[in-house]
Write an enzyme that holds these catalytic residues in place. Sequence first.
Site, mmCIF file in Angstrom:
data_model
loop_
_atom_site.group_PDB
_atom_site.id
_atom_site.type_symbol
_atom_site.label_atom_id
_atom_site.label_comp_id
_atom_site.label_asym_id
_atom_site.label_seq_id
_atom_site.Cartn_x
_atom_site.Cartn_y
_atom_site.Cartn_z
ATOM 1 N N GLU A 505 0.826 -1.220 0.000
ATOM 2 C CA GLU A 505 0.000 0.000 0.000
ATOM 3 C C GLU A 505 0.860 1.270 0.000
ATOM 4 O O GLU A 505 0.593 2.217 0.737
ATOM 5 C CB GLU A 505 -1.002 -0.006 1.166
ATOM 6 C CG GLU A 505 -2.063 -1.082 0.982
ATOM 7 C CD GLU A 505 -3.234 -0.959 1.941
ATOM 8 O OE1 GLU A 505 -3.294 -0.019 2.730
ATOM 9 O OE2 GLU A 505 -4.099 -1.859 1.871
ATOM 10 N N GLY A 506 1.905 1.275 -0.800
ATOM 11 C CA GLY A 506 2.790 2.435 -0.879
ATOM 12 C C GLY A 506 3.993 2.199 -0.008
ATOM 13 O O GLY A 506 3.915 2.373 1.216
#
Length: 825
Positions: A505-506
């Site tokens: 997620e990043g």
Amino acid sequence: MSFGVAALWLLGFLVLFNFLAYRRLGLGAFTLAFLVLLVAYSQFGHGHIAWKVVLWVLWGGLAFLNVRPLRKTFVTRWIFRVFRRALPNMSSTEREALEAGTVWWDGELFTGNPDWSMLVAAKAPQLSAEERAFLDGPCEELCRMADEWDITHRRGDLTPQMWDYLKSKGFFAMIIPNKYGGLEFSAYAHSCVLVKLASRSTTTSSTVAVPNSLGPAELLLHYGTEEQKNYYLPRLARGEEVPCFALTGPRAGSDAASLPDTGIVCRGTYQGREMLGLKLNFSKRYITLAPVATVIGLAFRLFDPDKLLGGDQTDYGITCALIPRGTPGVTIGRRHFPLNVPFQNGPIQGRDVFVPLDFIIGGPKMAGQGWRMLVEQLSVGRCISLPSNTTGGAKAGTYASGAYSRIRRQFNMPVGRFEGVEHVLARMAGHTYIMDAARSVTAGAIDSGERPSVPSAMLKYHVTEFGRMVANDAMDIHGGKGICMGPKNYLARGYQVVPVAITVEGANILTRSLIIFGQGAVRCHPYVLKEMDAARNTNRVAGLAQFDRALFGHIGFAISNAIRSFVMAFTLARFTRVPDHGSTRRYYQQINRFSASFALAVDVAMLSLGGYLKKKENLSARLGDVLSSMYLASMVLKHYENQGRPPEDLPIVQWACMTLLYKAQEQLHSFLRNFPIRSLAWLMRLLIFPRGLTYSAPNDRIGRAIVDSIMTPSATRDRLCDGIYRTLEPHNPLGLLQEALVLSITAEPIEKRIRVDGIKTGRVTALDLPTQVQQATAAGIITETEAAMLRDYDRKVMEIVNVDDFAQHELGVQAMPAEPTAQIA
Ligand SMILES: Cc1cc2nc3c(=O)[nH]c(=O)nc-3n(C[C@H](O)[C@H](O)[C@H](O)COP(=O)(O)OP(=O)(O)OC[C@H]3O[C@@H](n4cnc5c(N)ncnc54)[C@H](O)[C@@H]3O)c2cc1C
């Protein structure tokens, strides 16, 4: 004498200017106040007439700025022209990312003067009776079923019973509304479920997190057609469909928007019928649940070379569709092996996969809307999944380490009583508190309708980084106990999974360097987005008027922040107005101070470096850290209020706030040290740190107070670690550790008597505790009942302290053939 009078006039001017700027009074108020001062000066001042004329001219300039039509024509128009030319082009993808979600408390921190009433009024997150029952019922039962060693070492998967249970009890349907058969849980309840599962089994919590986060269900709920919702959501809720979401590929990782996967609009045949559809070619990797998924949420770039969709476009951009697993051309089923935590994760490939157009989520009208859909949903999902899983792990680590450091003795002392260990334990508790505060208060905001995109990036980065520190600390405190793998090791899998949370997620380096400040600076700044919108307005007249308003608001804002920063730094923020919260009042004031200094630094950096700031990632990262520290400290204060301000928890709150504010200071200082335009750096330094660096990290006394409550069965310990799986049962280490900790309170005075009255006097001579107990009983130092208690306690402690050992074959290691003996010539 005349010098003294002149100095008084100057002082009067400065006081007036500071007062007006500090209180953020408008241009009109400035003009009026200076008119009064100037009239008085002209009448009573002893300055030369030429000097007075200069002052009147200057005042005339100020008055002129109040006449908007003139100001627009003679001042703003020129600045507007330069600004439009300098403004970098922004792709629609970038713009969508910037505009995703809502601005919440993060926006207040950008103002330099946060309105605390907003945070004070925010509702504390709460569980409904149904949600509470789920946590105490199915969630508790699932934890009981999860044997992490069996899952991770023997089976490489959850048990079939666990899979059935997950599906039938709705674990994959927490975000699906009741009307589709889902649980429709609040964000807070969703987070609490993950906290509990993560405290028991990271494989289980990772498996549950994904379908409830960014994935088909979330996308369908917000963008799906009625038909898609009615078909898929009930099936997902019943567990008949297992979803995954495939964005990442070998060539597009962090820069996911550059994905090379394509969907070409064309005619083809699907299930024997000829129709208009998409021919997909894609290669994805790292996709969680892919090996067992029945439906794939797929992101690809949509092209319509023959304009079959009826528009003029040929490149529509990123689009999302739902692809059933069995569609011809899809290859799926192989697994990656993420760091010994074998949740289902693997690659997916598709070659010339033909699907109908209405497989696009939301139908053909949503062609090209994929990136917006993803970033919008990320603003919620990123606040919940990883922050909750990591907080669950941190709570379990702190709960275990607090008990372990009491029951594990070395040098005749619980190891937690040594200052070195105490320091580490206090840090664990403090970090866990910050994590819990951030995830629960932010979840409460989501439940009140916010979609906080910048906080979601802050939580993703900082909570997982704190989680990494807590995991390291827990390992250090447990020594070899944490290192030797086996069923008795309750830490190692949580430790191993840390990099997964850091990466997904990043990835964290990117999130810190590029996202937090980069997105926040534009999204949360009270004027920048308005100025950019004005510059991009195709109606020039309207754009100029818009820009004029924003520009002059911005100038006043920047002046005010410079003054506020200086005044608050100089007075150590003692006089700034904040909610009256007794012992925590100073932390509110210090956040006010940093908010003004931060807002000043942001404006100077953006104005002087412009687009170059994006390349200076370390500067952005440091500003992002300052923003995050203020945000997290605010969450800590709010969490403390939400919990009813228990005085026993105050040391942890103090530790957390001092640590965060100290970090804000250090990062702001590093920002100034590395700011490329040195003259501006010195000016900022004067306005931000006129008294130097005045904040300190928490002292050892606070650490000691925290550790006392973590190494004792206390309300603080319970509150800090609330929501984890700590039921007392034979296979739950957290329950067993707590049981031993409770017994230690009775056992320690008895042990002490053996030491003082027995060993020191020579009446007890044995080296091991069981024999010492025997001798002490025989010598009448302790009673039979006390001896029995101590034996029971010692047995329980050693059960916990012991580690596993294995025969070679049990480790699954192949015996190597013997090396041929070297021939001696
Ligand atoms: C276990 C696991 C589960 C996953 N689940 C899914 C899933 O279900 N669906 C899905 O689509 N994806 C999934 N992912 C993919 C995940 O989101 C990516 O791994 C992540 O986006 C990073 O991409 P990458 O691994 O290719 O790293 P890279 O992009 O190669 O990055 C390497 C390093 O460079 C840094 N970096 C890159 N660009 C910058 C920059 N501009 N500034 C500073 N630093 C930068 C990164 O922070 C990172 O440290 C999963 C990954 C893993 C490991």
